[in-house]
Design a protein around this motif. Structure first.
Motif, PDB file in Angstrom:
ATOM      1  N   ARG A 156      34.510  47.703  40.801  1.00  0.00           N
ATOM      2  CA  ARG A 156      35.402  46.665  40.207  1.00  0.00           C
ATOM      3  C   ARG A 156      36.539  47.495  39.404  1.00  0.00           C
ATOM      4  O   ARG A 156      36.100  47.994  38.176  1.00  0.00           O
ATOM      5  N   ILE A 157      37.902  47.232  39.771  1.00  0.00           N
ATOM      6  CA  ILE A 157      38.802  47.991  38.571  1.00  0.00           C
ATOM      7  C   ILE A 157      39.437  46.956  37.928  1.00  0.00           C
ATOM      8  O   ILE A 157      39.819  45.911  38.618  1.00  0.00           O
ATOM      9  N   GLU A 158      39.095  46.813  36.848  1.00  0.00           N
ATOM     10  CA  GLU A 158      39.482  45.678  35.799  1.00  0.00           C
ATOM     11  C   GLU A 158      40.837  45.710  35.790  1.00  0.00           C
ATOM     12  O   GLU A 158      41.485  47.011  35.413  1.00  0.00           O
ATOM     13  N   THR A 159      41.575  44.816  35.760  1.00  0.00           N
ATOM     14  CA  THR A 159      43.137  44.663  35.629  1.00  0.00           C
ATOM     15  C   THR A 159      43.581  43.811  34.165  1.00  0.00           C
ATOM     16  O   THR A 159      44.569  43.988  33.814  1.00  0.00           O
ATOM     17  N   ARG A 160      42.456  43.273  33.545  1.00  0.00           N
ATOM     18  CA  ARG A 160      42.893  42.809  32.172  1.00  0.00           C
ATOM     19  C   ARG A 160      41.458  42.803  31.379  1.00  0.00           C
ATOM     20  O   ARG A 160      40.351  42.897  31.868  1.00  0.00           O
ATOM     21  N   ALA A 161      41.743  42.546  30.148  1.00  0.00           N
ATOM     22  CA  ALA A 161      40.526  42.072  29.019  1.00  0.00           C
ATOM     23  C   ALA A 161      40.827  40.617  28.630  1.00  0.00           C
ATOM     24  O   ALA A 161      41.913  40.298  28.327  1.00  0.00           O
ATOM     25  N   ARG A 162      39.916  39.729  28.766  1.00  0.00           N
ATOM     26  CA  ARG A 162      39.692  38.478  28.274  1.00  0.00           C
ATOM     27  C   ARG A 162      39.664  38.527  26.729  1.00  0.00           C
ATOM     28  O   ARG A 162      38.941  39.136  26.259  1.00  0.00           O
ATOM     29  N   ASN A 163      40.034  37.316  26.226  1.00  0.00           N
ATOM     30  CA  ASN A 163      40.021  37.104  24.806  1.00  0.00           C
ATOM     31  C   ASN A 163      38.604  36.037  24.670  1.00  0.00           C
ATOM     32  O   ASN A 163      38.637  35.043  24.541  1.00  0.00           O
ATOM     33  N   ALA A 164      37.449  36.812  25.183  1.00  0.00           N
ATOM     34  CA  ALA A 164      36.304  35.889  25.123  1.00  0.00           C
ATOM     35  C   ALA A 164      34.767  36.895  24.913  1.00  0.00           C
ATOM     36  O   ALA A 164      34.951  38.081  25.220  1.00  0.00           O
ATOM     37  N   VAL A 165      34.178  36.400  24.089  1.00  0.00           N
ATOM     38  CA  VAL A 165      33.052  36.654  23.670  1.00  0.00           C
ATOM     39  C   VAL A 165      31.738  35.985  24.162  1.00  0.00           C
ATOM     40  O   VAL A 165      31.730  34.663  23.488  1.00  0.00           O
ATOM     41  N   THR A 166      30.592  36.442  24.760  1.00  0.00           N
ATOM     42  CA  THR A 166      29.473  35.444  24.854  1.00  0.00           C
ATOM     43  C   THR A 166      28.771  35.318  23.261  1.00  0.00           C
ATOM     44  O   THR A 166      28.653  35.983  22.964  1.00  0.00           O
ATOM     45  N   MET A 167      28.382  33.930  23.412  1.00  0.00           N
ATOM     46  CA  MET A 167      27.553  33.833  22.245  1.00  0.00           C
ATOM     47  C   MET A 167      25.949  33.519  22.681  1.00  0.00           C
ATOM     48  O   MET A 167      25.206  33.338  21.781  1.00  0.00           O
TER      49      MET A 167
END
Length: 215
Positions: free
Chosen positions: A84-95
């Motif tokens: 998987r070539i990631e195209t972006r980073a999400r503003n998300a963190v798992t709790m």
């Protein structure tokens, strides 16, 4: 003589549910590559412990030490059978899931009032380079909400005039070991196939970094 181009390769150590992380041998193999196209390239590598605190502490340290022109980062996506070539980073963190230090995030986002951040158009060239080796590689818009996405976000934050000019994150699947097969009976991607794809992406990253440097 012009200053050498500097490329930083990163991977992760083991984490809960993944006592073996194949990004470590992959990064080690890529860091040792010797090719004519890399004669003017200085390679460095770093393996991050799978903790938020380690990323926050060690990323600035290694960037200050290496001063890379580009970062090529790898992480494990154990439930995915392809690259998987990631195209972006999400503003998300798992709790929900703790990191390797048994620490859970206390908030669902990385930054306040921020949208996802894009890696850039060079990810399409990395995808094409990987596919030309015959490996199953696909673009991804979702790097998850764990340490891979977190490092991706922090890396993109550091892409600036006085820092690295390019960054990319690649999710790799679990690899075949000792004849292991996927549940459907198809052989898993081998380390050798992954190194071939990794080399192709590395060479493309070098070309992209050279273009940025001379633009």
């Amino acid at each position: 003589m012009s200053e050498k181009l500097r490329i930083l390769l990163t991977g992760f150590g083991p984490f809960p549910g993944a006592p073996y992380n194949p990004t470590q041998p992959l990064v080690a193999r890529l860091a040792r590559l010797r090719r004519p196209g890399l004669d003017d390239v200085e390679m460095a590598s770093h393996i991050f412990p799978v903790t938020y605190a380690a990323v926050d502490r060690q990323l600035p340290e290694v960037l200050a030490k290496v001063k890379p022109d580009a970062l090529l980062m790898f992480g494990l996506a154990a439930r995915t059978s392809y690259l998987r070539i990631e195209t972006r980073a999400r503003n998300a963190v798992t709790m929900l899931w703790p990191d390797a230090a048994n620490t859970r995030s206390s908030k669902r986002g990385i930054a306040a009032n921020a949208d996802a951040m894009m890696f850039g158009p060079h990810t399409a060239r990395l995808l094409r380079a990987a596919r030309l080796t015959g490996i199953d590689a696909r673009p991804s818009r979702d790097a998850g909400a764990y340490l891979c996405n977190y490092l991706s976000w922090r890396a993109i934050e550091n892409v600036k005039p006085d820092g690295p000019q390019l960054a990319a994150f690649i999710h790799i699947p679990l690899l075949a070991r000792s004849g292991a097969v996927r549940r459907k009976g198809s052989p898993r991607i081998t380390l050798e196939e992954l190194v071939d794809a990794g080399e192709a992406m590395l060479m493309e990253m070098v070309r992209s970094a050279r273009r940025v440097r001379t633009s």
